[in-house]
Scaffold this active site. Sequence first.
Site: not given
Ligand code: PAF
Length: 285
Positions: A34, A58, A144-147, A173, A183-184
């Site tokens: 982040h 989500q 981030g590219q991770k997601d 990163v 975070s997980r």
């Molecule tokens: O990547 C995340 O942390 C979440 O999916 C986001 C983009 C903040 C939406 O809740």
Amino acid sequence: MQTLETITAFRAARADLTGSLGLVPTMGYLHEGHLELVRRAHAECSHVAVSIFVNPTQFGPNEDLARYPRDLPRDLELLQAAGVELVFAPAVAEMYPADFGTYVEVQNVTAPLEGARRPGHFQGVATVVCKLFNIVGADRAYFGQKDAQQTVVIRQMVRDLNLPVEIVVVPTVREADGLAKSSRNVYLDPAQRAAAPVLWRALQHAAQLYEQGENDAELLRRALHQVLAQEPLAQVEYVSAADPHTLMEIEGPIRRGALLSLAVRFGATHLIDNVTLAARADSAA
Ligand code: PAF
């Protein structure tokens, strides 16, 4: 740094800023990934805003919403030190009042990969990100590219709905051993943590095969599986070699820019990672 909890207060504080604004949307429990997004936003924008909101829409019914890690005081300290001007940290009722009834549904690119495994996940992501864009009024937003699939979904939404924001995707990163910051990762016990770099090893192995001239998408998927199979704690959810725009699996020859991605479970913890195949030294493929 100002921390605002209501949409009205945030909009008033934003209206006082002149120049460009970069937004880093987060669910908090911030890590170096982040902070890298914040640094990139600072480099490109006059001001930086960060949102911290654990978005309930989500998370699926069997996912980790209740136990998702949270530490707002620590997050605010990190953001203050990083020179962030505005933090938007709303309560759930501020974002989703009792009579809330509108959702953003991005089609096609939400179907495979994470979308197939987590029904409704990307509808929740698209809805909250669209709301954040409307509330924050940023010129650029950083992800981030991770997601990787999330970035494809958000780009599609921005194009389709003509949202006036530029999407910037920042490289993943990693920890020293290659594990993507997330975070997980705090959910992993010591044995799982020690095993988790297998995701990165698998991706690197397949990318290396490609670099050495291997072109067959199925063979690269098999190579990902082979490395993951060496780690007994890793339960593979999917491996993929996909078109980076449509996210459809590639059958036959693969090309530069293809997205290799995978999802692996360690106990109850779901980890994802990916790599984009770079240009090969030897060819235009
Ligand atoms: O990547 C995340 O942390 C979440 O999916 C986001 C983009 C903040 C939406 O809740």
